[in-house]
Design an enzyme around this catalytic site. Structure first.
Site, short mmCIF file in Angstrom:
data_model
loop_
_atom_site.label_atom_id
_atom_site.label_comp_id
_atom_site.label_asym_id
_atom_site.label_seq_id
_atom_site.Cartn_x
_atom_site.Cartn_y
_atom_site.Cartn_z
CB SER A 60 -0.95 -0.04 1.20
OG SER A 60 -1.99 0.88 1.05
CG HIS A 82 -5.84 -2.22 -0.23
ND1 HIS A 82 -5.00 -1.78 -1.24
CD2 HIS A 82 -5.26 -1.81 0.93
CE1 HIS A 82 -3.97 -1.12 -0.72
NE2 HIS A 82 -4.11 -1.14 0.60
#
Length: 702
Positions: free
Chosen positions: A559, A675
């Protein structure tokens, strides 16, 4: 209801490889078309040859992703140690896991995953010694594994439970309401619940929440600015839910809402990125009471708890490492606030009220400390912790003396303790048993100078018998943003790395919150380069201290940590031998146009602003990949259903590296995953096995 066995013994992660050895260097990656796309942005020519890879619906993009994924999977599955690593991951992760319980109305709610099961189930007991019963099993909701439960929220009497249901572990979710006695859902279903954390009223007849519009015509990047605070009364049509706070129409401002435990106070927060918070309140005893400001327009963070007719405010207003105030709701002006707990040399990470006590979670040199105080601020005691490690506060209520907390460290898989707030007595409630011996591991705390002379602390984990001869494979991982704290926590892949004679290094980079808000802000916006410099300096320090060499050093980040890895690889290509760059943010010129990008403007800056564009473009990793440079071997990891950081970042960066570098660049695509990856254990193990095998193949080849 009876306990449901959702066991699946076969792990796809440990299926035998189909090939006997890795493909040869003559077998190049699938070709990628380059297009002459050049924008003029604020007077600067910006090339974007892989713009076409942004379109998820384009059949040619889907075909390219499929080919890249197949190419990567063939090579990863053929790596020499891949299957051995997968089997070890099964041993460490396919074990019973349990979360600390939440108690409501005498009912205990908790998550548990039995050994051999693919997903966590949510369970409950009536009383501490009652029979365990399954509340929610995602594999019952969808046998194909597509259902994900993003948390449960029991009502005040434990009779009803709200839960967030998503598909394939995406952020998008819907709220459902379950009757605990019958095991059946009510008719109430709230769509657009990505940001919802339902806050029950004291009578349990309804809840406040943050809701999003569900119009598919709205661009995803605009949705955060359309969030609003609503109230849902059980049994009423969701379409008629009252709007309590209208949309801000500012995607960089996030709304949040909470209700005090006694049901008297509604607290409304406007979070301006990760830098400041405005707080408003309403007295729910009076249906005509206005919404009043408590802390508005100050460049500071605020979190508020209401109890016994007072507000307890956790803030960094005038205190870089945070402090606590008491506020009379009848006199909310800032000048009338009373300081209860002053700033100290430790960072006050969290404030809670449990068992009529203030519970303060501090970070002292990036390790947790739990402190109890009276409601007037007088010190009582510290709660004992087993060693240097991490605690995420207590699970309890302001009027209940008993609470629970979880603890883990680099060498401890996890323990759950029960504590009496009145006496401070603690007992071990549950311990996660994993087949490891970490007694040979040592955890060291180093400090080194970054490029500008700032001293950066770093954890290093290794085997005690590992000689410092520069020959150890080293794994350097970091984050450096959004006030995320890198504290000692257990990680199966870290244990395996150390078991293989490696060294794990975790620096506390600027951009994190370990040392206060100034530490965080020193790694944001035009100061973001500090984070990359801190990370690169950590790599050089590991070499200088003879833990490793540049050819035996690997990077790992996800991320915002993927941005960190991407920037480090591009800016310092000879620094490391290999890198894993997961669910990354890499095109900093166009990031606000996709996914949740606009919510991060306060952290990164706005490329539409000429001043911000200058520093964003300067470090944007995708735009600075240059042909002919010997970049490290890079494994780029993305999730095909990531609705937070758009997969296009990974696609474009991988294409650029494959065009520019003679070394390996693979794009691994996790299918049906959001994610944070898949919540199916076998799929998670496969991901970690591939990542470890790739990095070890390059920094510690057999």
């Amino acid at each position: 209801m009876s306990v449901v066995d959702n066991t699946r013994r076969a792990h796809p992660s440990v299926e035998p490889s189909l090939r006997s050895g890795p493909p040869g260097p003559e077998d190049p990656p699938p070709p990628t078309r380059r297009a002459e796309v050049v924008d003029t942005l604020h007077g600067t020519l910006v090339g974007d040859p892989y713009r076409w890879l942004e379109d998820d619906l384009d059949p040619s993009v889907r075909s390219w992703v499929h080919d890249q994924g197949r190419y990567a999977n063939e090579r990863l599955r053929a790596l020499p140690r891949r299957d051995v690593l997968a089997r070890r991951l099964v041993e460490l992760l396919d074990i019973e896991d349990v979360s600390p319980p939440v108690r409501r109305g005498g009912v205990y709610f908790y998550g548990r995953r039995p050994g051999g099961a693919q997903k966590h189930v949510y369970c409950f007991r009536r009383g501490e010694t009652g029979e365990e019963q399954v509340l929610l099993d995602p594999l019952r909701l969808a046998a194909d594994g597509s259902a994900t439960i993003h948390g449960i929220f029991p009502g005040p009497d434990g009779r009803l439970v709200a839960y967030k249901l998503s598909r394939h572990n995406t952020d998008d979710a819907a709220l459902h309401i379950l009757d605990v006695d019958t095991g059946q859902d009510l008719a109430d279903v709230v769509e657009g619940a990505r940001y919802a954390t339902p806050q029950w009223t004291a009578d349990g007849r309804g809840f406040y929440y943050v809701g999003l519009p569900t119009d598919p015509a709205l661009p995803p990047a605009e949705l955060p600015g359309r969030a609003e605070v609503r109230f849902h009364r059980l049994g009423d049509p969701v379409a008629r839910d009252a709007v309590v706070v209208p949309p801000t129409h500012d995607p960089s401002c996030a709304l949040a809402v909470s209700v005090s435990h006694d049901g008297q106070w509604l607290l409304i927060l406007h979070r301006h990125g990760w830098n400041s918070t405005d707080v408003y309140f309403r007295d729910l005893r009076d249906e005509n009471a206005p919404i009043r400001p408590l802390a508005v327009g100050r460049s500071a963070l605020h979190e508020v708890i209401a109890w016994h007719g007072r507000f307890y405010v956790h803030t960094n207003d005038g205190a870089d490492r945070f402090r606590v105030f008491s506020v009379d709701p009848c006199r909310p002006d800032r000048s009338a606030w009373i300081e209860l707990v002053p700033e100290s040399d430790a960072t006050l990470e969290r404030l809670q009220i449990v068992g009529e006590r203030l519970v303060l979670t501090y970070l002292r040199d990036a390790s947790s400390v739990l402190e109890l105080r009276e409601l007037d601020g007088r010190f009582i005691r510290e709660l004992p912790l087993p060693q240097l490690g991490s605690v995420d506060g207590l699970l309890g209520t302001p009027d209940d003396d008993r609470a629970f907390y979880g603890f883990s460290s680099f060498t401890e898989p996890g323990q759950i303790f029960e504590v009496s707030l009145a006496s401070g007595a603690t007992r071990l409630w549950r311990r996660i048993e994993a087949p490891i011996d970490t007694s040979r591991f040592v955890v060291e705390r180093l400090r080194y100078a970054s490029a500008d002379g700032t001293v950066i602390p770093m954890f290093v984990v290794r085997r005690a018998d590992r000689a410092l001869d520069g020959q150890a494979p080293a794994l350097l991982t970091g984050y450096g943003g959004f006030s995320v704290n890198m504290t000692p926590r257990f990680s199966a892949h870290a244990v395996i790395w150390v078991e293989h004679g490696g060294v794990l290094a975790v620096p506390n980079l600027r951009g994190g919150g370990e040392f206060g808000e100034n530490w965080h802000r020193a790694g944001t916006r035009e100061r973001k380069q500090n984070v990359f410099d801190d990370f690169s300096a950590a790599a050089r320090e590991l070499v200088a201290r003879r833990y490793t060499t540049h050819d035996r050093l690997a990077l790992l980040g996800a991320s915002n940590g993927g941005l960190l890895v991407g920037a480090t690889v591009v800016q310092n290509p000879g620094l490391v031998r290999a890198a894993a760059c997961a669910v990354p943010l890499l095109d900093m010129v166009r990031y606000t146009q996709f996914g949740a990008g606009k919510t991060w403007i306060g952290e990164y800056g706005d490329p539409a602003d000429p001043r911000d564009f200058e520093f964003l473009y300067r470090y944007s990793p995708y735009h600075h990949v240059k042909p002919g440079v010997d970049y490290p071997a890079v494994l780029v990891l993305t999730m095909d259903r990531d609705d937070r950081v758009a997969p296009l970042h990974a696609r474009k960066f991988a294409a650029a590296l494959q065009h520019a570098s003679r070394r390996t660049c693979l794009l691994r695509v996790d299918v049906d995953a959001g994610h944070c990856g898949s919540d199916l254990l076998g799929q998670r193990i496969a991901l970690e096995a591939d990542t470890l095998a790739f990095l070890l193949a390059h920094v510690a080849p057999e």
